[in-house]
Scaffold this motif. Sequence first.
Motif, PDB file in Angstrom:
ATOM      1  N   HIS A  48      -8.915  86.136  57.255  1.00 54.62           N
ATOM      2  CA  HIS A  48     -10.112  86.641  56.593  1.00 54.62           C
ATOM      3  C   HIS A  48      -9.930  86.488  55.084  1.00 54.62           C
ATOM      4  O   HIS A  48      -8.813  86.305  54.603  1.00 54.62           O
ATOM      5  N   PRO A  49     -11.009  86.597  54.305  1.00 52.62           N
ATOM      6  CA  PRO A  49     -10.889  86.462  52.845  1.00 52.62           C
ATOM      7  C   PRO A  49      -9.905  87.480  52.267  1.00 52.62           C
ATOM      8  O   PRO A  49      -9.637  88.528  52.878  1.00 52.62           O
ATOM      9  N   PRO A  50      -9.359  87.189  51.079  1.00 54.55           N
ATOM     10  CA  PRO A  50      -8.346  88.081  50.507  1.00 54.55           C
ATOM     11  C   PRO A  50      -8.850  89.498  50.251  1.00 54.55           C
ATOM     12  O   PRO A  50      -8.052  90.434  50.222  1.00 54.55           O
ATOM     13  N   GLU A  51     -10.158  89.670  50.087  1.00 51.44           N
ATOM     14  CA  GLU A  51     -10.692  91.021  49.873  1.00 51.44           C
ATOM     15  C   GLU A  51     -10.421  91.926  51.070  1.00 51.44           C
ATOM     16  O   GLU A  51     -10.484  93.149  50.964  1.00 51.44           O
ATOM     17  N   SER A  52     -10.140  91.353  52.239  1.00 49.44           N
ATOM     18  CA  SER A  52      -9.897  92.157  53.436  1.00 49.44           C
ATOM     19  C   SER A  52      -8.453  92.656  53.513  1.00 49.44           C
ATOM     20  O   SER A  52      -8.112  93.449  54.379  1.00 49.44           O
ATOM     21  N   ALA A  53      -7.607  92.201  52.588  1.00 50.74           N
ATOM     22  CA  ALA A  53      -6.185  92.560  52.615  1.00 50.74           C
ATOM     23  C   ALA A  53      -5.954  93.993  52.132  1.00 50.74           C
ATOM     24  O   ALA A  53      -6.724  94.524  51.336  1.00 50.74           O
ATOM     25  N   THR A  54      -4.900  94.584  52.630  1.00 48.42           N
ATOM     26  CA  THR A  54      -4.396  95.854  52.129  1.00 48.42           C
ATOM     27  C   THR A  54      -2.929  95.649  51.794  1.00 48.42           C
ATOM     28  O   THR A  54      -2.171  95.132  52.612  1.00 48.42           O
ATOM     29  N   VAL A  55      -2.532  96.024  50.599  1.00 46.90           N
ATOM     30  CA  VAL A  55      -1.164  95.854  50.148  1.00 46.90           C
ATOM     31  C   VAL A  55      -0.474  97.213  50.162  1.00 46.90           C
ATOM     32  O   VAL A  55      -1.040  98.205  49.696  1.00 46.90           O
ATOM     33  N   LEU A  56       0.728  97.266  50.717  1.00 47.50           N
ATOM     34  CA  LEU A  56       1.527  98.484  50.742  1.00 47.50           C
ATOM     35  C   LEU A  56       2.769  98.275  49.892  1.00 47.50           C
ATOM     36  O   LEU A  56       3.434  97.246  50.017  1.00 47.50           O
ATOM     37  N   ARG A  57       3.070  99.250  49.039  1.00 45.58           N
ATOM     38  CA  ARG A  57       4.262  99.162  48.208  1.00 45.58           C
ATOM     39  C   ARG A  57       4.949 100.519  48.203  1.00 45.58           C
ATOM     40  O   ARG A  57       4.346 101.523  47.839  1.00 45.58           O
ATOM     41  N   ALA A  58       6.221 100.505  48.633  1.00 46.94           N
ATOM     42  CA  ALA A  58       6.993 101.743  48.666  1.00 46.94           C
ATOM     43  C   ALA A  58       7.542 102.040  47.274  1.00 46.94           C
ATOM     44  O   ALA A  58       7.994 101.148  46.564  1.00 46.94           O
ATOM     45  N   ASP A  59       7.483 103.328  46.918  1.00 45.91           N
ATOM     46  CA  ASP A  59       8.062 103.811  45.672  1.00 45.91           C
ATOM     47  C   ASP A  59       8.749 105.126  46.013  1.00 45.91           C
ATOM     48  O   ASP A  59       8.100 106.179  46.081  1.00 45.91           O
ATOM     49  N   GLU A  62       7.201 107.649  48.785  1.00 50.48           N
ATOM     50  CA  GLU A  62       5.763 107.427  48.898  1.00 50.48           C
ATOM     51  C   GLU A  62       5.453 105.948  49.080  1.00 50.48           C
ATOM     52  O   GLU A  62       6.189 105.079  48.607  1.00 50.48           O
ATOM     53  N   VAL A  63       4.364 105.676  49.798  1.00 50.25           N
ATOM     54  CA  VAL A  63       3.886 104.313  49.964  1.00 50.25           C
ATOM     55  C   VAL A  63       2.465 104.248  49.419  1.00 50.25           C
ATOM     56  O   VAL A  63       1.584 104.986  49.860  1.00 50.25           O
ATOM     57  N   LEU A  64       2.272 103.390  48.441  1.00 52.12           N
ATOM     58  CA  LEU A  64       0.977 103.218  47.804  1.00 52.12           C
ATOM     59  C   LEU A  64       0.201 102.129  48.527  1.00 52.12           C
ATOM     60  O   LEU A  64       0.741 101.051  48.792  1.00 52.12           O
ATOM     61  N   LEU A  65      -1.056 102.421  48.876  1.00 50.55           N
ATOM     62  CA  LEU A  65      -1.934 101.436  49.506  1.00 50.55           C
ATOM     63  C   LEU A  65      -2.946 100.973  48.481  1.00 50.55           C
ATOM     64  O   LEU A  65      -3.549 101.780  47.783  1.00 50.55           O
ATOM     65  N   THR A  66      -3.136  99.653  48.402  1.00 53.76           N
ATOM     66  CA  THR A  66      -4.096  99.067  47.473  1.00 53.76           C
ATOM     67  C   THR A  66      -4.972  98.086  48.236  1.00 53.76           C
ATOM     68  O   THR A  66      -4.459  97.269  49.009  1.00 53.76           O
ATOM     69  N   ASP A  67      -6.275  98.168  48.021  1.00 49.33           N
ATOM     70  CA  ASP A  67      -7.191  97.206  48.636  1.00 49.33           C
ATOM     71  C   ASP A  67      -7.099  95.873  47.913  1.00 49.33           C
ATOM     72  O   ASP A  67      -6.869  95.816  46.717  1.00 49.33           O
ATOM     73  N   GLY A  68      -7.329  94.808  48.672  1.00 50.07           N
ATOM     74  CA  GLY A  68      -7.410  93.486  48.067  1.00 50.07           C
ATOM     75  C   GLY A  68      -6.065  92.799  47.968  1.00 50.07           C
ATOM     76  O   GLY A  68      -5.040  93.357  48.351  1.00 50.07           O
ATOM     77  N   PRO A  69      -6.071  91.592  47.468  1.00 49.41           N
ATOM     78  CA  PRO A  69      -4.839  90.793  47.444  1.00 49.41           C
ATOM     79  C   PRO A  69      -3.809  91.363  46.479  1.00 49.41           C
ATOM     80  O   PRO A  69      -4.147  92.069  45.537  1.00 49.41           O
ATOM     81  N   PHE A  70      -2.560  91.031  46.724  1.00 48.15           N
ATOM     82  CA  PHE A  70      -1.454  91.495  45.894  1.00 48.15           C
ATOM     83  C   PHE A  70      -1.544  90.905  44.494  1.00 48.15           C
ATOM     84  O   PHE A  70      -1.266  91.572  43.517  1.00 48.15           O
ATOM     85  N   THR A  71      -1.911  89.642  44.394  1.00 52.09           N
ATOM     86  CA  THR A  71      -1.987  88.990  43.090  1.00 52.09           C
ATOM     87  C   THR A  71      -3.403  88.481  42.857  1.00 52.09           C
ATOM     88  O   THR A  71      -4.145  88.188  43.792  1.00 52.09           O
ATOM     89  N   GLU A  72      -3.762  88.379  41.610  1.00 52.90           N
ATOM     90  CA  GLU A  72      -5.030  87.767  41.229  1.00 52.90           C
ATOM     91  C   GLU A  72      -4.743  86.297  40.979  1.00 52.90           C
ATOM     92  O   GLU A  72      -3.752  85.948  40.342  1.00 52.90           O
ATOM     93  N   GLY A  73      -5.577  85.443  41.469  1.00 47.21           N
ATOM     94  CA  GLY A  73      -5.364  84.025  41.260  1.00 47.21           C
ATOM     95  C   GLY A  73      -6.635  83.256  41.525  1.00 47.21           C
ATOM     96  O   GLY A  73      -7.690  83.837  41.789  1.00 47.21           O
ATOM     97  N   LYS A  74      -6.516  81.961  41.467  1.00 48.56           N
ATOM     98  CA  LYS A  74      -7.661  81.097  41.711  1.00 48.56           C
ATOM     99  C   LYS A  74      -7.659  80.557  43.129  1.00 48.56           C
ATOM    100  O   LYS A  74      -8.582  79.877  43.537  1.00 48.56           O
ATOM    101  N   GLU A  75      -6.592  80.835  43.874  1.00 50.08           N
ATOM    102  CA  GLU A  75      -6.524  80.410  45.263  1.00 50.08           C
ATOM    103  C   GLU A  75      -5.766  81.458  46.062  1.00 50.08           C
ATOM    104  O   GLU A  75      -5.129  82.345  45.506  1.00 50.08           O
TER     105      GLU A  75
END
Length: 114
Positions: A48-59, A62-75
């Motif tokens: 699916h398009p990158p907007e459908s992604a959820t990124v999880l990052r442990a700190d 705690e685990v932070l959830l972020t909508d959308g792709p991990f990186t911003e890019g042109k592809e």
Amino acid sequence: MKQYLLSIYQPDGPAPGPEILEPVMENLAILNDELRAAGAWVFSAGLHPPESATVLRADGDEVLLTDGPFTEGKEHLGGFTVIQADDLDEALSWGRKLATILQPLSIEVRPFAG
């Protein structure tokens, strides 16, 4: 046999129209049949398009959830195929066929570790 990931990178934005996409998908189905007949096909899928992604990052705890792709890019990663091949040269041969079908998209060929 080693396994290789053939990653398909595509530009951000809407998918091409059916007049472009349908012949590409037909040729992709032919390549997948060829991979299966050669015993090289393991798995393939589009994403699916990158907007459908959820990124999880442990700190810490705690685990932070972020909508959308991990990186911003042109592809973004649009899909992939997992193959098995005797060596990198054979994997690159399959990658060339995939790149020809999906041009001008880029295909990254990478062996699995281990």
